[in-house]
Every structure is written in C-alpha cells, then in structure tokens.
Design a protein around this motif. Structure first.
Motif, PDB file in Angstrom:
ATOM      1  N   TYR A 262       0.832  -1.206   0.000  1.00 36.39           N
ATOM      2  CA  TYR A 262       0.000   0.000   0.000  1.00 36.39           C
ATOM      3  C   TYR A 262       0.866   1.256   0.000  1.00 36.39           C
ATOM      4  CZ  TYR A 262      -3.869  -3.153   1.110  1.00 36.39           C
ATOM      5  OH  TYR A 262      -4.801  -4.155   1.070  1.00 36.39           O
TER       6      TYR A 262
ATOM      7  N   SER B 178      -4.181   1.262   3.798  1.00 43.66           N
ATOM      8  CA  SER B 178      -4.385  -0.182   3.706  1.00 43.66           C
ATOM      9  C   SER B 178      -5.821  -0.557   3.373  1.00 43.66           C
ATOM     10  CB  SER B 178      -3.966  -0.865   5.016  1.00 43.66           C
ATOM     11  OG  SER B 178      -4.741  -0.387   6.096  1.00 43.66           O
TER      12      SER B 178
ATOM     13  N   ILE C 139      -6.760   2.635  -5.139  1.00 49.26           N
ATOM     14  CA  ILE C 139      -5.590   1.837  -5.517  1.00 49.26           C
ATOM     15  C   ILE C 139      -5.228   2.090  -6.967  1.00 49.26           C
ATOM     16  CG2 ILE C 139      -4.800  -0.528  -5.929  1.00 49.26           C
ATOM     17  CD1 ILE C 139      -6.361  -1.327  -3.405  1.00 49.26           C
TER      18      ILE C 139
ATOM     19  N   LEU D 265      -2.966  -6.135  -5.539  1.00 50.72           N
ATOM     20  CA  LEU D 265      -3.954  -5.404  -4.746  1.00 50.72           C
ATOM     21  C   LEU D 265      -5.289  -5.242  -5.469  1.00 50.72           C
ATOM     22  CD1 LEU D 265      -1.797  -2.619  -3.045  1.00 50.72           C
ATOM     23  CD2 LEU D 265      -2.514  -4.849  -2.136  1.00 50.72           C
TER      24      LEU D 265
END
Length: 259
Positions: A17, A24, A31, A69
């Motif tokens: 992250y 997070s 993201i 992610l």
C-alpha cells in the motif's frame, strides 16, 4: 527475490500500500489512482535514457503490486498474512507491463467527459463527493469547488443547497468557513470561474476540438498551470472510475487492513 523484497529495494518499503501511496483499506478506485500516479513518475517512456533501465524495473514492480492489490483473493492473502503468493498467475506470469498500463489507462475523449458529466451531476455519487470534500476542506468553498468533479461556477448555488441541507439535517458540521463566508470571497470565486471558463472555450475553439476528439492534452496545455493540474486530476479520476480494467480479480477479500 520475492515481490516484497523487490519493493523494499526499489521503493524503500515492503508495504504494498505504501508503494502506491494509499491506505491499507483503500478502495479499488484509490488503488488504481495510486498506481497511475506513481507509475507516471517512473514510466520508461517519460524518463531520460540514463534512467530508463531503473525506471523499467520499478515500472514492472509497480505493475505486479497493482495486480496483487486489484485481485480480491491475492489482496485478501496479503492483508491477512502479510505475504504475497509468488506462485499466483498475477505475480509470476510474463506480461508486457507497458501494454497492460495502456489498456488500463486508455485516452479519455471530450465525449467521454460529456457522458460522464451527464450521469454524474445530480447523482448520489456526486452528493457523496460534495459532502466528503466539505469535510476534507472544513467548509472552504474555494477548495470544494476545485475538488468536486465537473463543477463550474454555475454549479455553486446547487452545491451550496446540498451542503446546507446536510448541515440542517446534522449530517455535516457547520464549519464557519462555509456558514460565514464573505460576499467578497464568493464574488472573487465567480469572477475567477467565469474567466477560466472563457479561457477554456477559447482554447477549444482555437484548436477546433469537437466532441469525440482525443486531443485533450492539447487543450490542457493551453490552460494555465494550476488549472492544468486540476484537469489532470480530473482525467485521472475519470480513468480510475470508468476505464475498462483488464485485470479480472477474484473474490473480494472479506478482511482488510492488517498491514
């Protein structure tokens, strides 16, 4: 060398992250925007020849970080155990990361912006963004108007009504910067907004841009530097929300945020 070790060596942290500069518990959009922002800084096509080799390595690492992610199952493993499944396809597959990046962040056209604006204005999503901007900037309307997507000086009265209604319903605090804003500041903001709108329209006419043109970069370059940054942020947000994502993620993780 595993992905976490590569991140530590290239970016000074093994926290995925932190590599993308997000929290997070970040949403998929956050993201995506983090990946775009950081990857632009090291994109091999945007650096000098002397830095290309190092930039290429970092660019590839960033692609893998985003792939992990943005995949629900892989993100869940990382969040819960603090590890990356190095045998997962999203990590080990041989991929052209520059092509992946181009597919992820396609060009945004004038028509795209118009279509987005028509759907966005007046939506629940816009209302949520307005309220969040109000909290982020503690009622400062200059910052709120610059932050909310697609907003112009003509939208200010409508945005004020949304905020005033939320304040009356005790959904938002009554920040003095908003409730006691001076008339002079409001007038100055309107003059600035009207001036910038005229400059943008003049630039569009000068360049002969029509709906559907993908030459927005040319239009951006004709605008003042501070407004150019704002337009770039707008395009980033649009791309993050509405451009097709070539990464097909698995199930979303039920638990997030241990890192």
């Amino acid at each position: 060398m595993g992905l976490l070790e590569q991140c530590d060596e290239a970016f000074g942290t093994s926290n995925l992250y932190q590599v993308l500069g997000v929290r997070s518990g970040a949403s998929e959009g956050e993201i995506r925007r983090g990946y775009r922002k950081v990857s632009l800084q090291v994109h091999p096509d945007r650096v000098t020849a002397a830095k290309k080799e190092g930039a290429t390595q970092k660019f590839q690492i960033l692609g893998k970080v985003y792939a992990v992610l943005s995949d629900g199952e892989q993100r869940g493993v990382y969040d819960e155990q603090g590890i990356v499944d190095e045998d997962a396809d999203v990590v080990k597959q041989d991929r052209d990361w520059k092509e992946y990046w181009r597919l992820l962040f396609k060009k945004v056209t004038v028509a795209d912006i118009k279509n987005f604006e028509d759907k966005y204005k007046g939506s629940e999503e816009e209302k949520a963004d307005i309220k969040q901007a109000y909290l982020d900037f503690e009622g400062d309307m200059d910052s709120i108007m610059e932050s909310v997507l697609c907003s112009t000086s003509g939208d200010e009265s409508r945005i004020r009504v949304i905020l005033e209604t939320a304040i009356e319903a005790e959904e938002l605090p009554a920040y003095t910067a908003f409730t006691k804003e001076s008339t002079n500041k409001q007038r100055a903001r309107k003059r600035r907004g009207d001036r910038e709108a005229k400059e943008a329209e003049a630039a569009r006419q000068e360049l002969g841009l029509e709906d559907g043109s993908d030459s927005l970069k040319m239009l951006i370059q004709k605008k003042q530097k501070d407004r150019e940054k704002q337009m770039d942020s707008f395009l980033s947000a649009m791309e993050a929300k509405y451009c097709a994502n070539p990464q097909k993620g698995g199930k979303k993780a039920a638990k997030k945020g241990k890192k």
